[in-house]
Design a protein around this motif. Structure first.
Motif: not given
Length: 239
Positions: A1, A4, A8-9, A11-12, A15, A34, A36, A40-41
């Motif tokens: 991804m 970083h 975390g959220v 970064d996602k 991505a 991703t 993910i 979550t995605a």
């Protein structure tokens, strides 16, 4: 991804946004690009949609949203920094109003313009949103897109896939009364890194002045201007 941070959220979410930069993405494609988890995605994509950072195209796929363009407008933009001077040159050389368009979802947006000072002219206000289904600017912004991206647009468009193939072959587009009765236009692509079309530079004016085949006359001016607007970063070629 990619890079970083400690969040975390965030970064996602970044991505997910980055995954749409390579083209429209369904939920399954977001997951594939991703890695993910699907739930979550989906949650992040919908949240980004609420904030207009993502929108959905006619096929229901996620694409970058207008909020990104609004935020980007507040940052330094080399293309727009150069656009005023180049559009003024186009206007003075061609004798017609000049515009620069960027794609925003299913529309093209006028991000810069240089109007004729006098005489009959066509005016496209800064920020005007025009459909991607008609006009030489729309043809240019669609011609280098993947076929699946423009398939839905072509169902409503005033041009065909064959026309787009011709635009790619010769490097410019023309339209006569396609978007608006009595108006002709010619456009050329502005390329960024990786031969990606980042904008369309155009002129427009009354048909009685531009003629019914304006491309051969004005395309050399527009393609020269497009080269001047080519991505100016050091590792990109420029004229």
């Amino acid at each position: 991804m990619g890079q970083h941070s400690a969040i975390g959220v965030l970064d996602k979410a970044v991505a997910i946004l980055a995954a749409t930069a390579t083209g429209p993405a369904s939920l399954a494609e977001l997951v594939e690009r991703t890695t993910i988890p699907r739930a979550t995605a989906h949650r992040l994509a919908v949240a980004l949609e609420v904030h207009r950072l993502l929108v959905r195209d006619a096929a229901g796929r996620f694409v970058p949203g207008p909020r990104l363009a609004e935020l980007a407008a507040a940052a330094a933009d080399p293309l727009l920094e150069r656009a005023g001077e180049v559009l003024a040159w186009v206007r003075d050389t061609a004798g017609e109003s000049a515009q620069l368009y960027r794609r925003d979802g299913l529309d093209r947006v006028c991000v810069a313009a240089a109007e004729r000072a006098a005489g009959l002219r066509t005016t496209v206000p800064l920020g005007a949103r025009l459909p991607l289904t008609a006009g030489s600017g729309a043809q240019v912004l669609c011609a280098w897109e993947p076929a699946e991206t423009v398939a839905t647009l072509l169902r409503e468009a005033e041009f065909t896939d064959r026309v787009l193939a011709e635009v790619r072959r010769r490097g410019w587009a023309q339209s006569v009364g396609q978007r608006e009765a009595g108006v002709a236009s010619v456009s050329a692509p502005v390329f960024g890194r990786g031969r990606r079309v980042v904008a369309a530079i155009s002129i427009s004016g009354p048909i009685e002045r531009l003629g019914r085949s304006p491309g051969p006359r004005f395309a050399p001016i527009l393609t020269a201007a497009a080269q001047r607007l080519h991505d100016p970063r050091p590792d990109s070629p420029r004229s």
